[in-house]
Design a protein around this motif. Structure first.
Motif, PDB file in Angstrom:
ATOM      1  N   UNK A 220       0.863  -1.184   0.000  1.00  0.00           N
ATOM      2  CA  UNK A 220       0.000   0.000   0.000  1.00  0.00           C
ATOM      3  C   UNK A 220       0.898   1.232   0.000  1.00  0.00           C
ATOM      4  N   UNK A 221       0.652   2.138  -0.917  1.00  0.00           N
ATOM      5  CA  UNK A 221       1.378   3.408  -0.950  1.00  0.00           C
ATOM      6  C   UNK A 221       0.446   4.493  -0.416  1.00  0.00           C
ATOM      7  N   UNK A 222       0.910   5.238   0.587  1.00  0.00           N
ATOM      8  CA  UNK A 222       0.102   6.292   1.208  1.00  0.00           C
ATOM      9  C   UNK A 222       0.770   7.632   0.929  1.00  0.00           C
ATOM     10  N   UNK A 223       0.089   8.482   0.191  1.00  0.00           N
ATOM     11  CA  UNK A 223       0.637   9.792  -0.171  1.00  0.00           C
ATOM     12  C   UNK A 223      -0.030  10.881   0.652  1.00  0.00           C
ATOM     13  N   UNK A 224       0.775  11.622   1.397  1.00  0.00           N
ATOM     14  CA  UNK A 224       0.278  12.788   2.118  1.00  0.00           C
ATOM     15  C   UNK A 224       0.465  14.026   1.269  1.00  0.00           C
ATOM     16  N   UNK A 225      -0.613  14.510   0.674  1.00  0.00           N
ATOM     17  CA  UNK A 225      -0.536  15.684  -0.204  1.00  0.00           C
ATOM     18  C   UNK A 225      -0.482  16.945   0.645  1.00  0.00           C
ATOM     19  N   UNK A 226       0.424  17.835   0.293  1.00  0.00           N
ATOM     20  CA  UNK A 226       0.609  19.048   1.091  1.00  0.00           C
ATOM     21  C   UNK A 226       1.042  20.179   0.174  1.00  0.00           C
ATOM     22  N   UNK A 227       0.121  21.071  -0.146  1.00  0.00           N
ATOM     23  CA  UNK A 227       0.453  22.250  -0.940  1.00  0.00           C
ATOM     24  C   UNK A 227       0.054  23.482  -0.141  1.00  0.00           C
ATOM     25  N   UNK A 228       0.230  24.637  -0.732  1.00  0.00           N
ATOM     26  CA  UNK A 228      -0.136  25.871  -0.035  1.00  0.00           C
ATOM     27  C   UNK A 228      -1.636  26.053   0.093  1.00  0.00           C
ATOM     28  N   UNK A 229      -2.405  25.234  -0.634  1.00  0.00           N
ATOM     29  CA  UNK A 229      -3.851  25.430  -0.639  1.00  0.00           C
ATOM     30  C   UNK A 229      -4.641  24.208  -0.199  1.00  0.00           C
ATOM     31  N   UNK A 230      -4.007  23.025  -0.214  1.00  0.00           N
ATOM     32  CA  UNK A 230      -4.784  21.807   0.025  1.00  0.00           C
ATOM     33  C   UNK A 230      -3.908  20.745   0.672  1.00  0.00           C
ATOM     34  N   UNK A 231      -4.451  20.078   1.695  1.00  0.00           N
ATOM     35  CA  UNK A 231      -3.791  18.943   2.339  1.00  0.00           C
ATOM     36  C   UNK A 231      -4.749  17.762   2.289  1.00  0.00           C
ATOM     37  N   UNK A 232      -4.251  16.620   1.860  1.00  0.00           N
ATOM     38  CA  UNK A 232      -5.094  15.435   1.781  1.00  0.00           C
ATOM     39  C   UNK A 232      -4.253  14.183   1.705  1.00  0.00           C
ATOM     40  N   UNK A 233      -4.924  13.042   1.668  1.00  0.00           N
ATOM     41  CA  UNK A 233      -4.254  11.744   1.633  1.00  0.00           C
ATOM     42  C   UNK A 233      -4.873  10.897   0.535  1.00  0.00           C
ATOM     43  N   UNK A 234      -4.029  10.166  -0.176  1.00  0.00           N
ATOM     44  CA  UNK A 234      -4.497   9.217  -1.181  1.00  0.00           C
ATOM     45  C   UNK A 234      -3.736   7.913  -1.044  1.00  0.00           C
ATOM     46  N   UNK A 235      -4.367   6.819  -1.426  1.00  0.00           N
ATOM     47  CA  UNK A 235      -3.744   5.499  -1.343  1.00  0.00           C
ATOM     48  C   UNK A 235      -3.599   4.909  -2.736  1.00  0.00           C
ATOM     49  N   UNK A 236      -2.461   4.263  -2.973  1.00  0.00           N
ATOM     50  CA  UNK A 236      -2.251   3.466  -4.172  1.00  0.00           C
ATOM     51  C   UNK A 236      -2.111   2.017  -3.756  1.00  0.00           C
ATOM     52  N   UNK A 237      -2.919   1.134  -4.325  1.00  0.00           N
ATOM     53  CA  UNK A 237      -2.937  -0.277  -3.930  1.00  0.00           C
ATOM     54  C   UNK A 237      -2.258  -1.115  -5.004  1.00  0.00           C
ATOM     55  N   UNK A 238      -1.107  -1.682  -4.680  1.00  0.00           N
ATOM     56  CA  UNK A 238      -0.391  -2.562  -5.603  1.00  0.00           C
ATOM     57  C   UNK A 238      -0.696  -4.006  -5.221  1.00  0.00           C
ATOM     58  N   UNK A 265     -12.376  18.744   4.446  1.00  0.00           N
ATOM     59  CA  UNK A 265     -11.172  17.924   4.347  1.00  0.00           C
ATOM     60  C   UNK A 265     -11.542  16.458   4.530  1.00  0.00           C
ATOM     61  N   UNK A 266     -10.527  15.588   4.445  1.00  0.00           N
ATOM     62  CA  UNK A 266     -10.744  14.154   4.633  1.00  0.00           C
ATOM     63  C   UNK A 266     -10.668  13.753   6.105  1.00  0.00           C
ATOM     64  N   UNK A 267     -10.383  14.702   6.973  1.00  0.00           N
ATOM     65  CA  UNK A 267     -10.200  14.433   8.394  1.00  0.00           C
ATOM     66  C   UNK A 267     -11.229  15.205   9.216  1.00  0.00           C
ATOM     67  N   UNK A 268     -11.147  15.038  10.540  1.00  0.00           N
ATOM     68  CA  UNK A 268     -12.017  15.816  11.419  1.00  0.00           C
ATOM     69  C   UNK A 268     -11.527  17.256  11.538  1.00  0.00           C
ATOM     70  N   UNK A 269     -10.330  17.518  11.055  1.00  0.00           N
ATOM     71  CA  UNK A 269      -9.745  18.856  11.069  1.00  0.00           C
ATOM     72  C   UNK A 269     -10.128  19.616   9.801  1.00  0.00           C
ATOM     73  N   UNK A 270     -10.100  20.931   9.887  1.00  0.00           N
ATOM     74  CA  UNK A 270     -10.381  21.759   8.714  1.00  0.00           C
ATOM     75  C   UNK A 270      -9.126  21.896   7.862  1.00  0.00           C
ATOM     76  N   UNK A 271      -9.302  22.335   6.623  1.00  0.00           N
ATOM     77  CA  UNK A 271      -8.144  22.583   5.769  1.00  0.00           C
ATOM     78  C   UNK A 271      -7.224  23.632   6.398  1.00  0.00           C
ATOM     79  N   UNK A 272      -7.794  24.631   7.033  1.00  0.00           N
ATOM     80  CA  UNK A 272      -6.980  25.668   7.680  1.00  0.00           C
ATOM     81  C   UNK A 272      -6.074  25.045   8.743  1.00  0.00           C
ATOM     82  N   UNK A 273      -6.603  24.105   9.511  1.00  0.00           N
ATOM     83  CA  UNK A 273      -5.787  23.431  10.522  1.00  0.00           C
ATOM     84  C   UNK A 273      -4.756  22.507   9.879  1.00  0.00           C
ATOM     85  N   UNK A 274      -5.166  21.779   8.853  1.00  0.00           N
ATOM     86  CA  UNK A 274      -4.269  20.821   8.210  1.00  0.00           C
ATOM     87  C   UNK A 274      -3.065  21.495   7.564  1.00  0.00           C
TER      88      UNK A 274
END
Length: 390
Positions: A220-238, A265-274
């Motif tokens: 399983x590949x877990x990518x933590x996306x982090x830019x100046x505008x958006x934070x999120x997580x995506x999974x790649x399943x091999x 966001x994908x979490x209980x936190x807001x994008x501002x917090x993330x």
């Protein structure tokens, strides 16, 4: 493998030879002929073409790696048969990671050497298709200046991507839906490299597959996306050496178990917090905890050989292990997951761009599945031969 038939074009047979050499199942003309069911004269002609292009070289070295084929010709006295070796430095591909605010691009050879790197702001933040065309054109220009010619370019971006139709189905990061990612690209036959698209986390997984060779094909590949505008997580399943997409290309889409339905966001936190996660240890701990709460059941179900962390999660390997042993230790599934190793991504900050390049090579050597032929995610040996001989 397929046998020689009149319906097969020369490029198909050349591709079969390249795949056999790449897999290590054969390394001499006679081994290739026996493995592929091709007659000796046809094999001599095909190998001659590959030698002309420089994709293959021959060696009399006694320490060349022996082939693994069971179709070995009987040993003969006299001259040692010439072994054929892939020229990895001639198999060049590009890779692009596009986020809502920036891009990163590379040119890579089949051995995994990065020959060129480039990065900068997203030239068209509100139009991913136009941004891809602009970055691809820039990468091609830089590659020409450096004397390298990638025959195809992989592109990874956040969101649900349909690689077969080259469409961005939806993306919160780009605030986009049903985008034709290829609409601003040059038409086929113009000499521009072919582009292949996928989700960024899937590209990260493709990159790990290419870096790992024939070993460790389930993870399983877990990518933590982090830019100046958006934070999120995506999974790649091999799974078994290929990326699993699901029926609607949504496999690996992540949502934290504590996420509020109306959250941004994908979490209980807001994008501002993330957006403060990298500099605030408490927020990062919350992110990792909620990630593991959703990830542990998947790990228990799939029993992968490892879990690879990328992006902003690359530095959290030790934290993940601690949480599994402490806060989540009461979960029966977490106990079963303790035996599964976590590791940082192979490519570091180039993981998506280099992974997109690795995706092209993996598709090239594996060949298109019958049900996928004709799609925009198909990469052919003919494209490579045309680029080299042009």
């Amino acid at each position: 493998m397929a046998v020689n038939r009149p319906a097969l074009r020369r490029s198909d047979n050349l591709g079969l030879v390249m795949r056999a050499l790449g897999s290590g199942k054969a390394s001499t003309r006679s081994e290739l002929a026996n493995l592929l069911g091709l007659d000796r004269s046809t094999m001599t002609h095909l190998v001659g073409k590959l030698l002309e292009t420089g994709l293959v070289e021959q060696s009399e070295s006694a320490d060349a790696a022996p082939a693994e084929s069971t179709h070995r010709p009987a040993p003969r006295a006299g001259r040692r048969p010439l072994r054929l070796l892939l020229r990895h430095d001639r198999l060049l591909v590009g890779g692009i990671e596009l986020t809502a605010t920036a891009y990163r691009a590379v040119v890579m050879d089949n051995a995994g050497s990065l020959l060129l790197r480039d990065s900068g702001p997203n030239p068209h933040p509100h139009d991913p298709a136009r941004a891809i065309a602009a970055v691809s054109d820039r990468l091609s220009s830089l590659a020409r200046g450096a004397g390298v010619r990638p025959f195809a370019v992989g592109v990874g971006l956040s969101g649900i991507v349909d690689p077969h139709r080259a469409r961005l189905v939806s993306s919160d990061a780009f605030d986009a839906h049903d985008v034709d990612l290829a609409r601003h690209l040059p038409a086929n036959g113009t000499g521009a490299p072919a582009l292949v698209f996928d989700n960024d986390a899937n590209c990260g997984a493709w990159g790990e597959l290419h870096a790992g060779g024939h070993a460790d094909r389930d993870f399983i590949f877990v990518l933590g996306r982090d830019s100046n505008a958006f934070v999120g997580v995506g999974l790649g399943l091999a799974l078994d050496g290929a990326i699993y997409y699901g029926r609607r290309y949504q496999a690996g889409e992540f949502a934290g178990v504590e996420r509020v339905r109306a959250a941004d966001s994908q979490f209980s936190l807001t994008q501002h917090q993330l957006l403060r996660a990298r500099v605030n240890r408490a927020i990062m701990r919350r992110v990792v905890t909620e990630l593991l709460q959703a990830l542990v059941p998947l790990m228990a179900a799939l029993d992968p050989s490892r879990v690879v962390l990328g992006g902003m999660l690359r530095t959290q390997v030790a934290a993940v292990r601690r949480l599994l042993q402490t806060d989540l230790a009461c979960s029966p599934a977490a106990g079963a997951c303790l035996a599964i190793p976590f590791a940082a991504s192979h490519w570091d900050e180039d993981e998506v761009a280099a992974g997109a390049a690795g995706m092209v090579l993996e598709k090239l050597f594996s060949g298109p599945r019958p049900e996928r032929r004709g799609g925009r995610d198909t990469v052919t040996w003919e494209q490579l031969f045309d680029t080299i001989t042009r």
